[in-house]
Design an enzyme around this catalytic site. Structure first.
Site, PDB file in Angstrom:
ATOM      1  N   ALA A 126      -0.314  -3.052   7.777  1.00 21.77           N
ATOM      2  CA  ALA A 126      -1.357  -2.971   7.218  1.00 21.77           C
ATOM      3  C   ALA A 126      -1.882  -4.366   6.681  1.00 21.77           C
ATOM      4  CB  ALA A 126      -1.220  -2.003   5.732  1.00 21.77           C
ATOM      5  N   SER A 127      -3.481  -4.288   6.629  1.00 16.81           N
ATOM      6  CA  SER A 127      -4.133  -5.762   6.307  1.00 16.81           C
ATOM      7  C   SER A 127      -5.322  -5.114   5.264  1.00 16.81           C
ATOM      8  CB  SER A 127      -4.500  -6.224   7.352  1.00 16.81           C
ATOM      9  OG  SER A 127      -5.094  -7.385   7.199  1.00 16.81           O
ATOM     10  N   ILE A 130      -6.859  -8.465   0.152  1.00 12.56           N
ATOM     11  CA  ILE A 130      -6.214  -9.294  -0.590  1.00 12.56           C
ATOM     12  C   ILE A 130      -5.008  -9.770  -0.086  1.00 12.56           C
ATOM     13  CG2 ILE A 130      -5.077  -9.986  -3.011  1.00 12.56           C
ATOM     14  CD1 ILE A 130      -8.212  -9.878  -3.060  1.00 12.56           C
ATOM     15  N   ALA A 131      -4.290  -8.959   0.760  1.00 11.81           N
ATOM     16  CA  ALA A 131      -2.728  -9.110   1.261  1.00 11.81           C
ATOM     17  C   ALA A 131      -2.433  -8.380   2.432  1.00 11.81           C
ATOM     18  CB  ALA A 131      -1.995  -8.965   0.162  1.00 11.81           C
ATOM     19  N   GLN A 132      -1.391  -8.490   3.117  1.00 10.68           N
ATOM     20  CA  GLN A 132      -1.220  -7.640   4.178  1.00 10.68           C
ATOM     21  C   GLN A 132       0.538  -7.167   4.110  1.00 10.68           C
ATOM     22  OE1 GLN A 132      -1.942 -10.068   7.515  1.00 10.68           O
ATOM     23  NE2 GLN A 132       0.122 -10.750   8.016  1.00 10.68           N
ATOM     24  N   ASP A 286      -7.850   1.714  -8.321  1.00  7.30           N
ATOM     25  CA  ASP A 286      -8.332   1.212  -6.804  1.00  7.30           C
ATOM     26  C   ASP A 286      -8.021   2.312  -5.857  1.00  7.30           C
ATOM     27  OD1 ASP A 286      -9.595  -0.020  -5.091  1.00  7.30           O
ATOM     28  OD2 ASP A 286      -7.906  -1.585  -4.669  1.00  7.30           O
TER      29      ASP A 286
END
Length: 521
Positions: A126-127, A130-132, A286
């Site tokens: 997953a990407s 903010i991050a992966q 979120d």
């Protein structure tokens, strides 16, 4: 990149992907349509408009991606083609190089990846903006092998976010100075609030702590699963957590095929949200579909799987009580109480007439009751309430921005799961029970239990304190009384002098007038 060049880059990307065409072509004035055609000269805009918008947001960076994520949940406000493309932002943000991720992990823990994990999958699963995330396995202290997920922060994020937020702050300042509604909307405070939460999201240890708190809070509810954190492997740029297995909530066909009760899932989502907000005052802020899965494992079948805890919202006890009373009054259609609460909280000017505010709120809300979600749009309700608030000069509360955003996410999620869900009737019993708990005997017992340690220290000392108070001689106030009498006498003499001087002045004027008239006569 300076603020000016960043602003120029945003304009260039908007022109490059034809976003100006999306705006200008939506107006009916001929000269604007002509301007759109002129600006489009020399550009190839063969791709669909939704795809161009998604690619532009990805090009502009994480803040714009998050903006697109929020928009993607509002299918009632967007054309279908644009909503479908923006939904891809939830889990299809282009990944960064896996070699950078490995280097970040090794720098954070000062060991080669091979010494940390039994196996590490270099291909991200997953990407996000903010991050992966990468899957891996590690050996626990008992010798067993655990499946884990490794979240790695994107490189260079702080600089990009700081520049974008600086631009947003600049624009907010312009709005506050130039707009008639600027002060009431508090745009700079709203930007500052998002600044805080975005920078919190860049610290992955804070995200791990948020997850641990939510896991404790929600454990007794048995409706949502939150991953366990491996604290020995948590760093500002890397965190390692329990691997969660579930079906993405947007894949409704797979969930139905697995036998998941979709209407119950929608009701459970509302229960989870209101529990986090009103019971705990600590909520996942979120909650877009990319962060939510559903377990189909036999032991946890049908439970939510919650991911990505970088942004959470908090509410004080006074915030919770005020909001709960507002919601409860709305559900009872007690619009007068809603208006009174706005006055009591100071959200509207003190001179506002309650009956006028009550009538305005009734006009906005009454048409939307007793309707399922497919016929109800909280976005439309909020827009009409915003228009009403402008008339009554209601001040926007920046600390509630995240709650408003999350409520819209919940509505978008509920609309996808069960369009026939009655949001009002699902939430009303929960809020009524919560309100009863706040004023009932259970709340009194909880407060007494919380104050018990203080009382335990105070009660043994009470007899001595009472004896000392009774044995203490009354203070001698005679000297103070004499000083007060002397001051009073001085004040009386001063007043007498002023009165006599005033009388003398008036008599003098009368005598002078008499002398003048006698001489003239």
């Amino acid at each position: 990149m300076t603020r000016f060049t960043r602003g120029a880059f945003i304009v260039w990307v908007a022109l490059r992907y034809g976003l100006d065409e999306l705006v200008l072509n939506s107006f009916e004035r001929p000269w604007l349509s002509a301007l759109a055609r002129i600006v489009s000269l020399g550009r190839r805009l063969d791709a669909p408009r939704g795809q161009r918008l998604r690619e532009a947001l990805e090009r502009l960076g994480p803040i714009f991606v998050k903006f697109g994520q929020v928009l993607s949940t509002r299918r009632d406000l967007l054309p279908t083609d644009i909503a479908d493309e923006l939904a891809l932002l939830q889990d299809r943000v282009p990944p960064f190089d896996s070699a950078i991720a490995v280097a970040t992990i090794e720098r954070a823990f000062r060991r080669p990846v091979g010494q940390i994990f039994e196996q590490f999958d270099t291909k991200p699963v997953a990407s996000a903006s903010i991050a992966q995330v990468h899957f891996a396995t590690l050996r626990d202290p008992k010798g067993g092998v655990r499946e884990v997920a490794v979240k790695v922060l994107r490189p260079g994020m702080r600089g990009v976010i700081d520049k974008d937020l600086a631009l947003m702050g600049l624009m907010a300042g312009w709005v506050e100075r130039l707009s008639a509604d600027g002060k009431r909307l508090k745009p700079r405070e709203v930007v500052a609030e998002f600044d805080k939460y975005l920078h919190d999201e860049l610290d992955l240890v804070r995200e791990a702590a948020n997850a641990a708190q939510l896991r404790r809070n929600m454990e007794s509810l048995q409706l949502v699963m939150i991953p366990e954190m491996f604290w020995d492997l948590c760093h500002e740029e890397v965190i390692v957590m329990e691997r969660m297995k579930g079906v993405p909530i947007a894949q409704l066909d797979r969930l139905r095929a697995a036998g998941v009760d979709i209407p119950k899932l929608a009701r459970d989502g509302v229960t989870i949200f209101f529990t986090q907000v009103f019971r705990d005052g600590f909520f996942h802020a979120d909650m877009h579909p990319g962060n939510i899965q559903v377990s189909v494992e036999p032991a946890t079948f049908g439970r939510y799987v919650s991911l990505d805890f970088g942004i959470v919202g908090t509410l004080t006890e006074s915030d919770k009580e005020y909001l709960a009373q507002n919601f409860a009054a709305f559900f009872r259609r007690d619009y007068k109480r809603v208006a009174e609460l706005h006055l009591e909280s100071g959200w509207v000017p003190p001179g506002t007439r309650v009956d006028e505010l009550e009538a305005a709120i009734r006009t906005v809300c009454e048409p939307y009751f007793d309707r399922p979600l497919k016929e109800l749009s909280l976005g439309m309700v909020l827009m009409r309430l915003f228009q009403t608030s402008r008339r009554f000069q209601v001040e926007i509360q920046p600390q509630l921005v995240l709650l408003q955003k999350t409520l819209l996410n919940i509505e978008g999620l509920g609309r996808q799961l069960d369009p026939d869900l009655d949001l009002w009737h699902t939430a009303k019993p929960f809020l009524e029970k919560w309100m009863a708990d706040q004023v009932g005997p259970r709340k009194l017992l909880e407060q007494l239990r919380a104050e018990a340690p203080r009382y335990a220290k105070l009660l043994p000392a009470l007899p001595r304190l009472l004896h000392d108070a009774l044995a203490q001689r009354p203070r001698d106030h005679r000297q103070e009384l004499l000083e007060l009498l002397a001051a009073q006498k001085r004040t009386n003499r001063l007043l007498q002098a002023i009165v006599w001087a005033g009388m003398g002045f008036v008599l003098g004027l009368i005598v002078m007038q008499a002398i003048v008239r006698v001489r003239i006569f």
